[in-house]
Design a protein around this motif. Sequence first.
Motif, short mmCIF file in Angstrom:
data_model
loop_
_atom_site.label_atom_id
_atom_site.label_comp_id
_atom_site.label_asym_id
_atom_site.label_seq_id
_atom_site.Cartn_x
_atom_site.Cartn_y
_atom_site.Cartn_z
N VAL A 82 3.79 5.46 14.31
CA VAL A 82 4.85 5.89 12.96
C VAL A 82 4.73 5.12 11.73
N ASP A 83 4.09 5.88 10.82
CA ASP A 83 3.68 5.16 9.64
C ASP A 83 3.69 6.43 8.53
N ASP A 84 4.36 6.00 7.25
CA ASP A 84 4.35 7.38 6.24
C ASP A 84 2.83 7.10 5.55
N ASN A 85 2.18 6.32 5.64
CA ASN A 85 0.78 5.73 5.13
C ASN A 85 -0.34 6.30 6.00
N VAL A 86 -1.02 7.30 5.41
CA VAL A 86 -2.00 7.81 6.09
C VAL A 86 -3.25 6.90 6.57
N THR A 87 -3.62 5.93 5.56
CA THR A 87 -4.40 4.91 5.70
C THR A 87 -4.11 4.13 6.87
N ASN A 88 -2.97 3.55 6.77
CA ASN A 88 -2.46 2.81 7.93
C ASN A 88 -2.46 3.37 9.35
N GLN A 89 -2.13 4.84 9.36
CA GLN A 89 -2.16 5.49 10.52
C GLN A 89 -3.83 5.51 10.98
N LEU A 90 -4.70 5.67 10.16
CA LEU A 90 -5.99 5.61 10.48
C LEU A 90 -6.73 4.15 10.92
N ALA A 149 3.24 10.04 13.84
CA ALA A 149 4.49 10.67 13.26
C ALA A 149 4.45 9.78 11.85
N SER A 150 4.82 10.63 10.92
CA SER A 150 4.79 10.12 9.62
C SER A 150 6.21 9.60 9.03
N SER A 151 7.18 9.81 9.73
CA SER A 151 8.54 9.64 9.51
C SER A 151 9.33 9.32 10.30
N GLY A 152 10.72 8.78 10.65
CA GLY A 152 11.67 8.67 11.81
C GLY A 152 11.84 10.03 11.98
N PHE A 198 7.14 -3.49 15.78
CA PHE A 198 6.91 -3.13 14.11
C PHE A 198 5.69 -3.68 13.52
N VAL A 199 5.19 -2.84 12.70
CA VAL A 199 3.78 -3.07 12.14
C VAL A 199 4.32 -2.93 10.49
N THR A 200 4.37 -4.11 9.88
CA THR A 200 5.18 -4.18 8.59
C THR A 200 4.43 -5.19 7.79
N ALA A 201 4.55 -4.90 6.40
CA ALA A 201 4.25 -6.02 5.42
C ALA A 201 5.61 -6.56 5.05
N VAL A 202 6.65 -6.45 5.52
CA VAL A 202 7.89 -7.21 5.20
C VAL A 202 7.73 -8.69 5.76
N GLY A 203 7.87 -9.66 4.94
CA GLY A 203 7.68 -10.96 5.22
C GLY A 203 9.09 -11.81 5.35
#
Length: 379
Positions: free
Chosen positions: A6-14, A31-34, A87-92
Amino acid sequence: MSIIIVDDNVTNQLIIKTILNKAGYSNLLIASSGRELYDLLHIDTPCRLVEGVDLILMDMMMPGIDGLEACRRIQTEDRYRDVPIIFVTAVGDSNKLAEALDAGATDYVMKPINKLELLARMRSALRLKHEKDWHKERDKRIKYELDLAKQVQRSVLSAPIEDENVHIEAVYQPSFELAGDYYAWFRIDERRYGVMLLDMMGHGISSSLVCMFISSVLKDMITRVTDPEKVMRELNRYMGQLYRSDELLNYYFTSIFVVVDTESKRIDYVNAGHPPGLVITETGATLLEPTAPAIGLFDNIEVTKGTVSYEGKTSIILYTDGLLEEMSESDDAARRGKIVDLTRTFASKSPSEIVDELSSGTHSSSQRDDICMVRITVK
């Protein structure tokens, strides 16, 4: 096995999809959104379950329904509560990460993604899910077997008798799936009836199995032994066969066995450490006091037979101590008095209705012990 990314960024999905494909994971859903995740899981159609969802890899920051909200929503669904969410996240922000774990997430991986770390955390989460699935399947199997054992245990209890001489019936309310109380009665001949009530030490499977053992012993014994003293001595001998010297625990039970002779109007009985039975007539009540120790505690026991004569319509009430514990009266004498009064007042009601009335004043939120009551009405 299926994994939802689940990620809205296509690059991250890939990127994630490529990592998982190379690691041998092939059944991947995107899935691109909740909202798309809800649609995949049929969140808004509770009767439908998506089989085989093993893991969700989800971005935390997404437009609309973000990862935290989606995680909390999934946790409210019993059917998906055991599916791990990473969670796969950039939030630190440590507060945000703590919030994610509090929301029900299993783990998190920071972006940019470290392939080895992601796969290692996935393997850990999948092992945990496998363990949970195994335990759920085992619990389901145990519940099925307990239900079956409960049916078998109930099947060996005697059916009510009503004939020209007596009416014998009982109420049985176990505190657990399998109980340690047991009752049985037999028509010995044209005029005599034997009735047994026992309370096995403990509850659950082991106590239930010992009750089944006693049931089989009684069915064989009662055809050749009818004297209450001999019955109790024989039961004590059989219980001795269950004792094992290498175990600290040996099984025992309290019991009361009565033989009602409707021709001579006499009740012969042995009470082996059991709560006193009650012989209730129109003019008074007689206690069937203990005349022997509990069965199974000692190799040899002293057994004394008691005899009570009666006249007219008579009720004999046998019960286990679980009934006394559910009553609100302060002492056993007051409780027995209430049993006598209700037996007379509610003569036309069933034992179940009488037990409900006896325990109606209690403040206990749950039944603490098995409850059993046998009523013998001599016509």
